[in-house]
Design a protein around this motif. Structure first.
Motif, PDB file in Angstrom:
ATOM      1  N   ASN A   1       0.113 -10.837  -0.382  1.00 35.95           N
ATOM      2  CA  ASN A   1       0.006 -12.202   0.117  1.00 35.95           C
ATOM      3  C   ASN A   1       1.149 -12.489   1.104  1.00 35.95           C
ATOM      4  O   ASN A   1       2.316 -12.290   0.782  1.00 35.95           O
ATOM      5  CB  ASN A   1       0.059 -13.177  -1.060  1.00 35.95           C
ATOM      6  N   PRO A   2       0.822 -12.975   2.305  1.00 39.94           N
ATOM      7  CA  PRO A   2       1.862 -13.235   3.307  1.00 39.94           C
ATOM      8  C   PRO A   2       2.873 -14.306   2.882  1.00 39.94           C
ATOM      9  O   PRO A   2       4.029 -14.273   3.312  1.00 39.94           O
ATOM     10  CB  PRO A   2       1.080 -13.667   4.554  1.00 39.94           C
ATOM     11  N   TYR A   3       2.462 -15.245   2.036  1.00 40.43           N
ATOM     12  CA  TYR A   3       3.420 -16.246   1.543  1.00 40.43           C
ATOM     13  C   TYR A   3       4.452 -15.598   0.619  1.00 40.43           C
ATOM     14  O   TYR A   3       5.618 -15.997   0.602  1.00 40.43           O
ATOM     15  CB  TYR A   3       2.706 -17.391   0.817  1.00 40.43           C
ATOM     16  N   ALA A   4       4.044 -14.599  -0.156  1.00 43.97           N
ATOM     17  CA  ALA A   4       5.002 -13.873  -0.998  1.00 43.97           C
ATOM     18  C   ALA A   4       6.032 -13.169  -0.122  1.00 43.97           C
ATOM     19  O   ALA A   4       7.235 -13.201  -0.402  1.00 43.97           O
ATOM     20  CB  ALA A   4       4.271 -12.875  -1.893  1.00 43.97           C
ATOM     21  N   VAL A   5       5.555 -12.534   0.926  1.00 49.40           N
ATOM     22  CA  VAL A   5       6.462 -11.856   1.870  1.00 49.40           C
ATOM     23  C   VAL A   5       7.424 -12.869   2.477  1.00 49.40           C
ATOM     24  O   VAL A   5       8.636 -12.627   2.562  1.00 49.40           O
ATOM     25  CB  VAL A   5       5.656 -11.129   2.972  1.00 49.40           C
ATOM     26  N   ARG A   6       6.896 -14.007   2.857  1.00 49.37           N
ATOM     27  CA  ARG A   6       7.688 -15.045   3.519  1.00 49.37           C
ATOM     28  C   ARG A   6       8.791 -15.612   2.620  1.00 49.37           C
ATOM     29  O   ARG A   6       9.949 -15.718   3.033  1.00 49.37           O
ATOM     30  CB  ARG A   6       6.740 -16.147   3.978  1.00 49.37           C
ATOM     31  N   VAL A   7       8.450 -15.974   1.386  1.00 51.41           N
ATOM     32  CA  VAL A   7       9.476 -16.571   0.517  1.00 51.41           C
ATOM     33  C   VAL A   7      10.517 -15.540   0.083  1.00 51.41           C
ATOM     34  O   VAL A   7      11.684 -15.884  -0.106  1.00 51.41           O
ATOM     35  CB  VAL A   7       8.876 -17.313  -0.704  1.00 51.41           C
ATOM     36  N   MET A   8      10.099 -14.296  -0.057  1.00 50.11           N
ATOM     37  CA  MET A   8      11.080 -13.263  -0.392  1.00 50.11           C
ATOM     38  C   MET A   8      12.033 -13.025   0.780  1.00 50.11           C
ATOM     39  O   MET A   8      13.236 -12.828   0.580  1.00 50.11           O
ATOM     40  CB  MET A   8      10.386 -11.978  -0.812  1.00 50.11           C
ATOM     41  N   ALA A   9      11.524 -13.054   2.003  1.00 51.85           N
ATOM     42  CA  ALA A   9      12.375 -12.903   3.183  1.00 51.85           C
ATOM     43  C   ALA A   9      13.395 -14.037   3.265  1.00 51.85           C
ATOM     44  O   ALA A   9      14.553 -13.822   3.646  1.00 51.85           O
ATOM     45  CB  ALA A   9      11.522 -12.844   4.446  1.00 51.85           C
ATOM     46  N   GLU A  10      12.983 -15.241   2.866  1.00 52.28           N
ATOM     47  CA  GLU A  10      13.911 -16.378   2.840  1.00 52.28           C
ATOM     48  C   GLU A  10      15.095 -16.109   1.912  1.00 52.28           C
ATOM     49  O   GLU A  10      16.186 -16.620   2.127  1.00 52.28           O
ATOM     50  CB  GLU A  10      13.199 -17.643   2.366  1.00 52.28           C
ATOM     51  N   ASP A  11      14.859 -15.301   0.871  1.00 53.27           N
ATOM     52  CA  ASP A  11      15.911 -14.983  -0.104  1.00 53.27           C
ATOM     53  C   ASP A  11      16.578 -13.637   0.201  1.00 53.27           C
ATOM     54  O   ASP A  11      17.326 -13.114  -0.608  1.00 53.27           O
ATOM     55  CB  ASP A  11      15.320 -14.979  -1.517  1.00 53.27           C
ATOM     56  N   GLY A  12      16.248 -13.050   1.350  1.00 50.35           N
ATOM     57  CA  GLY A  12      16.906 -11.814   1.773  1.00 50.35           C
ATOM     58  C   GLY A  12      16.293 -10.536   1.236  1.00 50.35           C
ATOM     59  O   GLY A  12      16.930  -9.486   1.257  1.00 50.35           O
ATOM     60  N   PHE A  13      15.053 -10.595   0.751  1.00 53.03           N
ATOM     61  CA  PHE A  13      14.377  -9.424   0.197  1.00 53.03           C
ATOM     62  C   PHE A  13      13.143  -9.112   1.049  1.00 53.03           C
ATOM     63  O   PHE A  13      12.321 -10.000   1.287  1.00 53.03           O
ATOM     64  CB  PHE A  13      13.947  -9.675  -1.253  1.00 53.03           C
ATOM     65  N   ASP A  14      13.031  -7.875   1.492  1.00 50.97           N
ATOM     66  CA  ASP A  14      11.895  -7.464   2.319  1.00 50.97           C
ATOM     67  C   ASP A  14      10.867  -6.733   1.460  1.00 50.97           C
ATOM     68  O   ASP A  14      11.106  -5.615   1.012  1.00 50.97           O
ATOM     69  CB  ASP A  14      12.365  -6.555   3.448  1.00 50.97           C
ATOM     70  N   ILE A  15       9.720  -7.379   1.238  1.00 51.91           N
ATOM     71  CA  ILE A  15       8.643  -6.731   0.483  1.00 51.91           C
ATOM     72  C   ILE A  15       7.449  -6.426   1.389  1.00 51.91           C
ATOM     73  O   ILE A  15       6.379  -6.076   0.905  1.00 51.91           O
ATOM     74  CB  ILE A  15       8.201  -7.568  -0.745  1.00 51.91           C
ATOM     75  N   SER A  16       7.651  -6.525   2.683  1.00 46.53           N
ATOM     76  CA  SER A  16       6.546  -6.406   3.635  1.00 46.53           C
ATOM     77  C   SER A  16       5.867  -5.038   3.630  1.00 46.53           C
ATOM     78  O   SER A  16       4.719  -4.925   4.052  1.00 46.53           O
ATOM     79  CB  SER A  16       7.021  -6.733   5.053  1.00 46.53           C
ATOM     80  N   GLN A  17       6.548  -4.019   3.126  1.00 46.85           N
ATOM     81  CA  GLN A  17       5.961  -2.678   3.101  1.00 46.85           C
ATOM     82  C   GLN A  17       5.327  -2.341   1.749  1.00 46.85           C
ATOM     83  O   GLN A  17       4.761  -1.255   1.582  1.00 46.85           O
ATOM     84  CB  GLN A  17       7.025  -1.620   3.454  1.00 46.85           C
ATOM     85  N   GLN A  18       5.422  -3.248   0.785  1.00 50.53           N
ATOM     86  CA  GLN A  18       4.786  -3.019  -0.510  1.00 50.53           C
ATOM     87  C   GLN A  18       3.274  -3.128  -0.358  1.00 50.53           C
ATOM     88  O   GLN A  18       2.785  -3.807   0.560  1.00 50.53           O
ATOM     89  CB  GLN A  18       5.309  -4.032  -1.549  1.00 50.53           C
ATOM     90  N   GLU A  19       2.547  -2.459  -1.242  1.00 49.78           N
ATOM     91  CA  GLU A  19       1.086  -2.461  -1.180  1.00 49.78           C
ATOM     92  C   GLU A  19       0.499  -2.923  -2.509  1.00 49.78           C
ATOM     93  O   GLU A  19       1.060  -2.666  -3.569  1.00 49.78           O
ATOM     94  CB  GLU A  19       0.576  -1.054  -0.872  1.00 49.78           C
ATOM     95  N   SER A  20      -0.649  -3.562  -2.429  1.00 50.06           N
ATOM     96  CA  SER A  20      -1.385  -3.986  -3.608  1.00 50.06           C
ATOM     97  C   SER A  20      -2.068  -2.763  -4.222  1.00 50.06           C
ATOM     98  O   SER A  20      -2.754  -2.018  -3.523  1.00 50.06           O
ATOM     99  CB  SER A  20      -2.425  -5.035  -3.194  1.00 50.06           C
ATOM    100  N   LYS A  21      -1.827  -2.548  -5.529  1.00 52.55           N
ATOM    101  CA  LYS A  21      -2.338  -1.349  -6.198  1.00 52.55           C
ATOM    102  C   LYS A  21      -2.971  -1.694  -7.538  1.00 52.55           C
ATOM    103  O   LYS A  21      -2.603  -2.669  -8.171  1.00 52.55           O
ATOM    104  CB  LYS A  21      -1.185  -0.360  -6.450  1.00 52.55           C
ATOM    105  N   LEU A  22      -3.875  -0.823  -7.971  1.00 53.66           N
ATOM    106  CA  LEU A  22      -4.436  -0.916  -9.316  1.00 53.66           C
ATOM    107  C   LEU A  22      -3.476  -0.269 -10.310  1.00 53.66           C
ATOM    108  O   LEU A  22      -2.641   0.561  -9.939  1.00 53.66           O
ATOM    109  CB  LEU A  22      -5.788  -0.201  -9.382  1.00 53.66           C
ATOM    110  N   ILE A  23      -3.619  -0.619 -11.570  1.00 57.47           N
ATOM    111  CA  ILE A  23      -2.789  -0.037 -12.630  1.00 57.47           C
ATOM    112  C   ILE A  23      -2.984   1.471 -12.666  1.00 57.47           C
ATOM    113  O   ILE A  23      -4.104   1.968 -12.664  1.00 57.47           O
ATOM    114  CB  ILE A  23      -3.155  -0.648 -13.996  1.00 57.47           C
ATOM    115  N   ASP A  24      -1.872   2.191 -12.696  1.00 59.53           N
ATOM    116  CA  ASP A  24      -1.879   3.646 -12.848  1.00 59.53           C
ATOM    117  C   ASP A  24      -1.728   3.931 -14.349  1.00 59.53           C
ATOM    118  O   ASP A  24      -0.658   3.698 -14.920  1.00 59.53           O
ATOM    119  CB  ASP A  24      -0.712   4.243 -12.064  1.00 59.53           C
ATOM    120  N   PRO A  25      -2.775   4.423 -15.000  1.00 60.32           N
ATOM    121  CA  PRO A  25      -2.717   4.617 -16.458  1.00 60.32           C
ATOM    122  C   PRO A  25      -1.601   5.566 -16.898  1.00 60.32           C
ATOM    123  O   PRO A  25      -1.011   5.366 -17.961  1.00 60.32           O
ATOM    124  CB  PRO A  25      -4.083   5.202 -16.821  1.00 60.32           C
TER     125      PRO A  25
END
Length: 132
Positions: free
Chosen positions: A42-66
């Motif tokens: 979600n781009p809003y998640a990326v945005r609010v984390m950037a406001e706090d100095g954390f870059d999550i822009s390269q993270q990917e949405s994934k399914l649970i790895d059993p």
């Protein structure tokens, strides 16, 4: 190395925010996040984390790895929906449940949505600091 898994419904915001914080705030831990579905980052998640100095822009949405799931030391579920749909959590693992509302379901203008994401973000950061 200890392993922690943050799990929510779509691995789009709450678990992504948690993963972003934990990767920095929990050195010495292997940190991952996943969902029972894949909704994309979600781009809003990326945005609010950037406001706090954390870059999550390269993270990917994934399914649970059993395999990772059963190899973890700690499982964190971030909503009631995932708690109902998540695989059975082995009794030998530490499990935290943070029943957080989904900020992506907020209706309103940009400011209202950002406010919702910031509130969820602050709760997640506080919970991670409690684990530490």
């Amino acid at each position: 190395m200890k392993k922690i898994y943050f799990i929510c419904t779509g691995n789009a915001c709450r678990s992504q925010i948690a993963e972003g914080y934990a990767k920095t705030l929990m050195p010495g831990w292997e940190v991952r996040s996943a969902g029972v579905e894949v909704h994309g980052l979600n781009p809003y998640a990326v945005r609010v984390m950037a406001e706090d100095g954390f870059d999550i822009s390269q993270q990917e949405s994934k399914l649970i790895d059993p395999n990772y799931f059963v190899a973890c030391d700690v499982i964190v579920t971030l909503c009631g929906d995932v708690l109902d749909k998540c695989p059975v959590i082995p009794a030998n693992l530490t499990h935290y449940h943070w029943n957080l509302s989904d900020p992506a379901k907020t209706h309103g203008d940009d400011a209202e949505i950002l406010t919702s994401f910031r509130k969820t973000q602050a709760l997640i950061k506080a919970h991670i600091q409690e684990i530490i």
